[in-house]
Design a protein around this motif. Structure first.
Motif, PDB file in Angstrom:
ATOM      1  N   UNK A  18      -0.258  -8.934   0.207  1.00 42.51           N
ATOM      2  CA  UNK A  18       0.399  -9.151   1.495  1.00 42.51           C
ATOM      3  C   UNK A  18       0.793  -7.842   2.168  1.00 42.51           C
ATOM      4  N   UNK A  19       0.722  -6.730   1.446  1.00 35.73           N
ATOM      5  CA  UNK A  19       1.065  -5.421   2.009  1.00 35.73           C
ATOM      6  C   UNK A  19      -0.112  -4.884   2.827  1.00 35.73           C
ATOM      7  N   UNK A  20       0.142  -3.918   3.734  1.00 33.49           N
ATOM      8  CA  UNK A  20      -0.951  -3.365   4.547  1.00 33.49           C
ATOM      9  C   UNK A  20      -2.038  -2.654   3.734  1.00 33.49           C
ATOM     10  N   UNK A  21      -1.699  -2.114   2.579  1.00 30.71           N
ATOM     11  CA  UNK A  21      -2.682  -1.422   1.746  1.00 30.71           C
ATOM     12  C   UNK A  21      -3.649  -2.438   1.125  1.00 30.71           C
ATOM     13  N   UNK A  22      -4.827  -1.976   0.775  1.00 30.88           N
ATOM     14  CA  UNK A  22      -5.791  -2.817   0.077  1.00 30.88           C
ATOM     15  C   UNK A  22      -5.335  -2.974  -1.370  1.00 30.88           C
ATOM     16  N   UNK A  31     -15.031   4.682  -4.006  1.00 33.59           N
ATOM     17  CA  UNK A  31     -15.364   6.008  -3.486  1.00 33.59           C
ATOM     18  C   UNK A  31     -14.494   6.396  -2.305  1.00 33.59           C
ATOM     19  N   UNK A  32     -14.075   5.417  -1.516  1.00 31.61           N
ATOM     20  CA  UNK A  32     -13.253   5.698  -0.334  1.00 31.61           C
ATOM     21  C   UNK A  32     -11.917   4.972  -0.439  1.00 31.61           C
ATOM     22  N   UNK A  33     -10.884   5.677  -0.067  1.00 33.21           N
ATOM     23  CA  UNK A  33      -9.547   5.094  -0.051  1.00 33.21           C
ATOM     24  C   UNK A  33      -9.256   4.639   1.379  1.00 33.21           C
ATOM     25  N   UNK A  34      -8.891   3.363   1.577  1.00 31.89           N
ATOM     26  CA  UNK A  34      -8.580   2.895   2.930  1.00 31.89           C
ATOM     27  C   UNK A  34      -7.436   3.702   3.551  1.00 31.89           C
ATOM     28  N   UNK A  35      -7.418   3.781   4.863  1.00 31.13           N
ATOM     29  CA  UNK A  35      -6.405   4.568   5.575  1.00 31.13           C
ATOM     30  C   UNK A  35      -4.989   4.118   5.251  1.00 31.13           C
ATOM     31  N   UNK A  36      -4.785   2.820   4.994  1.00 22.20           N
ATOM     32  CA  UNK A  36      -3.440   2.289   4.705  1.00 22.20           C
ATOM     33  C   UNK A  36      -3.045   2.518   3.252  1.00 22.20           C
ATOM     34  N   UNK A  37      -3.983   2.967   2.423  1.00 20.56           N
ATOM     35  CA  UNK A  37      -3.706   3.192   1.016  1.00 20.56           C
ATOM     36  C   UNK A  37      -4.380   2.144   0.150  1.00 20.56           C
ATOM     37  N   UNK A  38      -4.310   2.361  -1.146  1.00 21.38           N
ATOM     38  CA  UNK A  38      -4.976   1.493  -2.111  1.00 21.38           C
ATOM     39  C   UNK A  38      -4.028   1.208  -3.264  1.00 21.38           C
ATOM     40  N   UNK A  39      -3.983  -0.045  -3.688  1.00 20.98           N
ATOM     41  CA  UNK A  39      -3.202  -0.461  -4.851  1.00 20.98           C
ATOM     42  C   UNK A  39      -4.148  -1.145  -5.824  1.00 20.98           C
ATOM     43  N   UNK A  40      -4.090  -0.750  -7.089  1.00 19.14           N
ATOM     44  CA  UNK A  40      -4.883  -1.409  -8.120  1.00 19.14           C
ATOM     45  C   UNK A  40      -3.916  -1.899  -9.203  1.00 19.14           C
ATOM     46  N   UNK A  41      -3.832  -3.210  -9.349  1.00 18.41           N
ATOM     47  CA  UNK A  41      -2.969  -3.810 -10.372  1.00 18.41           C
ATOM     48  C   UNK A  41      -3.726  -3.840 -11.689  1.00 18.41           C
ATOM     49  N   UNK A  79       2.395   8.079   1.181  1.00 19.38           N
ATOM     50  CA  UNK A  79       2.718   7.665  -0.184  1.00 19.38           C
ATOM     51  C   UNK A  79       4.130   7.099  -0.245  1.00 19.38           C
ATOM     52  N   UNK A  80       5.056   7.762   0.424  1.00 17.43           N
ATOM     53  CA  UNK A  80       6.440   7.285   0.449  1.00 17.43           C
ATOM     54  C   UNK A  80       6.524   5.894   1.075  1.00 17.43           C
ATOM     55  N   UNK A  81       5.822   5.689   2.169  1.00 14.10           N
ATOM     56  CA  UNK A  81       5.811   4.385   2.832  1.00 14.10           C
ATOM     57  C   UNK A  81       5.204   3.324   1.928  1.00 14.10           C
ATOM     58  N   UNK A  82       4.112   3.672   1.252  1.00 13.09           N
ATOM     59  CA  UNK A  82       3.440   2.721   0.367  1.00 13.09           C
ATOM     60  C   UNK A  82       4.333   2.318  -0.807  1.00 13.09           C
ATOM     61  N   UNK A  83       4.944   3.289  -1.469  1.00 15.48           N
ATOM     62  CA  UNK A  83       5.793   2.955  -2.617  1.00 15.48           C
ATOM     63  C   UNK A  83       7.037   2.177  -2.191  1.00 15.48           C
ATOM     64  N   UNK A  87       8.323  -1.624  -3.454  1.00  9.77           N
ATOM     65  CA  UNK A  87       9.695  -1.941  -3.850  1.00  9.77           C
ATOM     66  C   UNK A  87      10.273  -3.092  -3.050  1.00  9.77           C
ATOM     67  N   UNK A  88      10.024  -3.093  -1.748  1.00  6.20           N
ATOM     68  CA  UNK A  88      10.524  -4.181  -0.898  1.00  6.20           C
ATOM     69  C   UNK A  88       9.866  -5.509  -1.248  1.00  6.20           C
ATOM     70  N   UNK A  89       8.557  -5.469  -1.521  1.00 10.01           N
ATOM     71  CA  UNK A  89       7.845  -6.702  -1.870  1.00 10.01           C
ATOM     72  C   UNK A  89       8.382  -7.302  -3.162  1.00 10.01           C
ATOM     73  N   UNK A  90       8.718  -6.467  -4.127  1.00 11.22           N
ATOM     74  CA  UNK A  90       9.266  -6.968  -5.387  1.00 11.22           C
ATOM     75  C   UNK A  90      10.701  -7.439  -5.225  1.00 11.22           C
ATOM     76  N   UNK A  91      11.465  -6.756  -4.390  1.00 15.38           N
ATOM     77  CA  UNK A  91      12.881  -7.087  -4.222  1.00 15.38           C
ATOM     78  C   UNK A  91      13.089  -8.412  -3.487  1.00 15.38           C
ATOM     79  N   UNK A  92      12.089  -8.878  -2.732  1.00 16.30           N
ATOM     80  CA  UNK A  92      12.275 -10.133  -1.997  1.00 16.30           C
ATOM     81  C   UNK A  92      12.454 -11.323  -2.931  1.00 16.30           C
TER      82      UNK A  92
END
Length: 139
Positions: A18-22, A31-41, A79-83, A87-92
């Motif tokens: 649900x976050x803007x990052x992929x 090979x490419x990191x999206x402009x909004x950032x990338x998260x891999x669980x 990076x600060x915005x992404x992290x 945190x906000x997504x988990x805190x909800x």
């Protein structure tokens, strides 16, 4: 029917999606990191459970990991915005809809990674501790 562990990881991935990052799950770094950032669980380690006998229950402190990656000229702010968004997504909802007793992320340890011929990456592994109980360590 999915196990409690798989259900929890699926819901956590949905929360990250649900976050803007992929958000990916258990994938290799593309090979490419999206402009909004990338998260891999990453599924991580459930660890050794504490066991109660009456009724029989296995209490886990499962350590999943989120790899957070940004690239570009303004890596530090991105990076600060992404992290912060993680945190906000988990805190909800710290219980992921009642699936966990508690969910908490630990502080990231960011690193700058040079890429030949491209902007550097800023990345970190963010451990996420999932506290939950199940009646069967395999189910």
């Amino acid at each position: 029917m999915a196990t409690p562990r798989e259900t929890i990881l699926t819901v956590l991935h949905a929360r990250l999606s649900a976050l803007p990052a992929t958000a990916l799950r258990s994938e290799v770094l593309p090979e490419r990191v999206p402009a909004e950032g990338l998260l891999i669980l990453r599924d991580g380690e459930p660890g050794e459970p504490e066991v109660t006998l009456s009724p029989l229950a296995y209490h886990y402190q499962h350590r999943a990991e989120i790899e957070a990656v940004v690239q570009g000229a303004d890596r530090d702010a991105a990076f600060d915005t992404l992290t912060a968004s993680i945190g906000s997504a988990l805190a909800t909802d710290r219980t992921l809809g009642g699936l966990c007793d508690w969910v908490e992320a630990e502080a990231p340890r960011p690193a700058d990674l040079p890429i030949e011929g491209a902007a550097s990456l800023k990345a970190a592994v963010i451990p996420v501790v999932l506290h939950y109980s199940t009646a069967d360590p395999l189910g």
